[in-house]
Design a protein around this motif. Structure first.
Motif, PDB file in Angstrom:
ATOM      1  N   HIS A  87      28.739  50.157  32.521  1.00 47.79           N
ATOM      2  CA  HIS A  87      28.244  49.833  31.177  1.00 47.79           C
ATOM      3  C   HIS A  87      29.229  48.985  30.390  1.00 47.79           C
ATOM      4  O   HIS A  87      28.855  48.384  29.381  1.00 47.79           O
ATOM      5  CB  HIS A  87      27.871  51.088  30.390  1.00 47.79           C
ATOM      6  CG  HIS A  87      29.046  51.831  29.828  1.00 47.79           C
ATOM      7  ND1 HIS A  87      29.616  51.520  28.612  1.00 47.79           N
ATOM      8  CD2 HIS A  87      29.755  52.867  30.327  1.00 47.79           C
ATOM      9  CE1 HIS A  87      30.631  52.352  28.375  1.00 47.79           C
ATOM     10  NE2 HIS A  87      30.737  53.168  29.402  1.00 47.79           N
ATOM     11  N   SER A  88      30.492  48.879  30.839  1.00 51.31           N
ATOM     12  CA  SER A  88      31.420  47.996  30.143  1.00 51.31           C
ATOM     13  C   SER A  88      32.632  47.705  31.007  1.00 51.31           C
ATOM     14  O   SER A  88      32.977  48.478  31.918  1.00 51.31           O
ATOM     15  CB  SER A  88      31.879  48.607  28.805  1.00 51.31           C
ATOM     16  OG  SER A  88      32.701  49.738  29.021  1.00 51.31           O
ATOM     17  N   LEU A  89      33.271  46.572  30.716  1.00 48.68           N
ATOM     18  CA  LEU A  89      34.544  46.249  31.331  1.00 48.68           C
ATOM     19  C   LEU A  89      35.393  45.492  30.326  1.00 48.68           C
ATOM     20  O   LEU A  89      34.885  44.788  29.459  1.00 48.68           O
ATOM     21  CB  LEU A  89      34.368  45.445  32.625  1.00 48.68           C
ATOM     22  CG  LEU A  89      33.786  44.030  32.562  1.00 48.68           C
ATOM     23  CD1 LEU A  89      34.848  42.968  32.225  1.00 48.68           C
ATOM     24  CD2 LEU A  89      33.127  43.675  33.874  1.00 48.68           C
ATOM     25  N   HIS A  90      36.696  45.665  30.451  1.00 46.36           N
ATOM     26  CA  HIS A  90      37.666  44.967  29.611  1.00 46.36           C
ATOM     27  C   HIS A  90      38.797  44.518  30.532  1.00 46.36           C
ATOM     28  O   HIS A  90      39.361  45.340  31.269  1.00 46.36           O
ATOM     29  CB  HIS A  90      38.202  45.881  28.505  1.00 46.36           C
ATOM     30  CG  HIS A  90      37.127  46.414  27.613  1.00 46.36           C
ATOM     31  ND1 HIS A  90      36.815  45.846  26.396  1.00 46.36           N
ATOM     32  CD2 HIS A  90      36.279  47.457  27.763  1.00 46.36           C
ATOM     33  CE1 HIS A  90      35.823  46.517  25.837  1.00 46.36           C
ATOM     34  NE2 HIS A  90      35.473  47.504  26.649  1.00 46.36           N
ATOM     35  N   ALA A  91      39.138  43.239  30.496  1.00 43.62           N
ATOM     36  CA  ALA A  91      40.064  42.709  31.484  1.00 43.62           C
ATOM     37  C   ALA A  91      41.031  41.713  30.873  1.00 43.62           C
ATOM     38  O   ALA A  91      40.717  41.041  29.878  1.00 43.62           O
ATOM     39  CB  ALA A  91      39.287  42.035  32.617  1.00 43.62           C
ATOM     40  N   TYR A  92      42.210  41.612  31.519  1.00 41.90           N
ATOM     41  CA  TYR A  92      43.203  40.610  31.157  1.00 41.90           C
ATOM     42  C   TYR A  92      43.588  39.823  32.404  1.00 41.90           C
ATOM     43  O   TYR A  92      43.831  40.406  33.467  1.00 41.90           O
ATOM     44  CB  TYR A  92      44.466  41.263  30.568  1.00 41.90           C
ATOM     45  CG  TYR A  92      44.299  41.712  29.147  1.00 41.90           C
ATOM     46  CD1 TYR A  92      44.535  40.834  28.089  1.00 41.90           C
ATOM     47  CD2 TYR A  92      43.898  43.009  28.851  1.00 41.90           C
ATOM     48  CE1 TYR A  92      44.381  41.249  26.773  1.00 41.90           C
ATOM     49  CE2 TYR A  92      43.733  43.427  27.537  1.00 41.90           C
ATOM     50  CZ  TYR A  92      43.980  42.537  26.509  1.00 41.90           C
ATOM     51  OH  TYR A  92      43.813  42.945  25.205  1.00 41.90           O
ATOM     52  N   PHE A  93      43.634  38.495  32.246  1.00 39.92           N
ATOM     53  CA  PHE A  93      44.122  37.623  33.300  1.00 39.92           C
ATOM     54  C   PHE A  93      45.622  37.431  33.061  1.00 39.92           C
ATOM     55  O   PHE A  93      46.028  36.873  32.037  1.00 39.92           O
ATOM     56  CB  PHE A  93      43.388  36.286  33.262  1.00 39.92           C
ATOM     57  CG  PHE A  93      41.906  36.410  33.515  1.00 39.92           C
ATOM     58  CD1 PHE A  93      41.390  36.307  34.796  1.00 39.92           C
ATOM     59  CD2 PHE A  93      41.027  36.644  32.463  1.00 39.92           C
ATOM     60  CE1 PHE A  93      40.029  36.416  35.027  1.00 39.92           C
ATOM     61  CE2 PHE A  93      39.659  36.756  32.690  1.00 39.92           C
ATOM     62  CZ  PHE A  93      39.162  36.638  33.983  1.00 39.92           C
ATOM     63  N   LEU A  94      46.435  37.869  34.007  1.00 39.67           N
ATOM     64  CA  LEU A  94      47.876  37.917  33.786  1.00 39.67           C
ATOM     65  C   LEU A  94      48.623  36.724  34.382  1.00 39.67           C
ATOM     66  O   LEU A  94      49.557  36.203  33.779  1.00 39.67           O
ATOM     67  CB  LEU A  94      48.441  39.209  34.384  1.00 39.67           C
ATOM     68  CG  LEU A  94      47.775  40.506  33.914  1.00 39.67           C
ATOM     69  CD1 LEU A  94      48.360  41.703  34.652  1.00 39.67           C
ATOM     70  CD2 LEU A  94      47.936  40.669  32.406  1.00 39.67           C
ATOM     71  N   ARG A  95      48.231  36.314  35.585  1.00 40.90           N
ATOM     72  CA  ARG A  95      48.871  35.192  36.271  1.00 40.90           C
ATOM     73  C   ARG A  95      47.808  34.416  37.034  1.00 40.90           C
ATOM     74  O   ARG A  95      46.792  34.979  37.438  1.00 40.90           O
ATOM     75  CB  ARG A  95      49.943  35.675  37.267  1.00 40.90           C
ATOM     76  CG  ARG A  95      51.163  36.335  36.639  1.00 40.90           C
ATOM     77  CD  ARG A  95      52.151  36.768  37.735  1.00 40.90           C
ATOM     78  NE  ARG A  95      53.376  37.288  37.169  1.00 40.90           N
ATOM     79  CZ  ARG A  95      53.562  38.566  36.816  1.00 40.90           C
ATOM     80  NH1 ARG A  95      52.582  39.432  36.968  1.00 40.90           N
ATOM     81  NH2 ARG A  95      54.714  38.954  36.306  1.00 40.90           N
TER      82      ARG A  95
END
Length: 307
Positions: free
Chosen positions: A74-82
């Motif tokens: 139902h949800s996702l939260h993400a960070y692109f680090l490299r």
């Protein structure tokens, strides 16, 4: 539509991760856009890894139970680090943060060459009924009346750029309601863009709302979301080299079941940009007017020193 094409089969293969250990998975990587892994691929693979650790048939919360007990994302939260290396596999390690009666939470770290390149938190919910409402779907031209992404390419694009654009999007039938940013360089317009999309073939044996449909929408969601930032400034993006960009963070909320092999309207806009960053927000609608997904992304949007 036809059965899965070669490009779609390749994409499905990318999402079919190898299980190395119970909560460790390995995925292949490639990029036809720039010399780094496409962010949508990493996000989709990480969600596959998270979903494969969610048990079937979890007990539901209080109240009448329904047969749909398997939790869905139902949800996702993400960070692109490299930046990811398209020539090396990616290892996904899943932390089982919580298995609840209604909600299940997972954290995924993607690693290449011993360093984390991506971080994802995802939540899954067992089916339950609740209050229902939504805003009205915006007007958009029928997808069949629009040219394909390949047909819409400007004739003056360098052949290698055009070839990479076609190759990168061959697994998805993508149709812009208006000209894409690389076709209107130097002509700023309203920071809003609409794109219809569906996979380039049917996905038999997969119910609406299944993990595969959700992961495919996650993959596509990173393709065009920052277009609206470019449109506001008359910039064409990486295709013409007048902007340097990369995804920074990405969030999605999955509201209702949908099929990625049926037409979905990606209605996107940019409320602001500044400080070398641009913000895109969007809603994904089924063709019959159901709000399926909300998406928000911030990315690096820099003008090259010679631009």
């Amino acid at each position: 539509m036809s059965e899965p094409s070669g490009p779609l089969e390749n994409l499905l293969g990318l999402l079919d991760l190898e299980r190395v250990e119970q909560d460790i998975f390995r995925g292949e990587s490639r990029s036809a856009l720039v010399p780094r892994v496409f962010g949508g691929q990493v996000a989709a693979q990480a969600l596959v890894a998270a979903g494969r650790t969610v048990p079937d048939g979890l007990p539901q919360g209080p109240g009448p139970t329904r047969p749909e007990k398997t939790p869905s994302a139902h949800s996702l939260h993400a960070y692109f680090l490299r930046p990811g290396d398209p020539g090396a596999p990616i290892v996904y390690t899943v932390d089982r943060i919580r298995d609840g009666r209604s909600f299940t939470t997972r954290r995924v770290v993607a690693v290449q060459h011993g360093q984390p390149i991506f971080h994802l938190s995802a939540s899954f919910q067992a089916y339950e009924e609740g209050l229902e409402h939504q805003v009205r779907m915006p007007a958009a031209p029928d997808p069949e009346t629009l040219p394909t992404a390949a047909d819409a390419l400007p004739r003056d694009l360098p052949p290698d750029v055009a070839a990479r654009l076609v190759e990168a999007r061959a697994a998805v039938d993508l149709r812009y309601a208006e000209a894409p940013p690389w076709a209107t360089v130097g002509r700023p317009r309203e920071p809003r863009s609409q794109v219809w999309f569906r996979t380039a073939g049917k996905l038999d044996g997969q119910d609406a709302g299944s993990l595969l449909h959700v992961c495919l929408a996650t993959y596509v969601s990173d393709m065009t979301l920052l277009d609206s930032v470019l449109l506001a400034h008359g910039r064409g993006g990486w295709a013409v080299g007048d902007v340097v960009g990369a995804s920074l963070d990405h969030a999605m909320w999955f509201h209702r079941p949908f099929r990625a092999d049926e037409w979905l309207l990606y209605d996107q806009e940019s409320p602001t940009s500044g400080g070398g960053r641009g913000l895109g927000q969007a809603r994904i609608w089924t063709r019959d007017g159901r709000l399926a997904v909300t998406v928000i992304q911030e990315g690096v949007v820099r003008v090259p020193r010679n631009g």
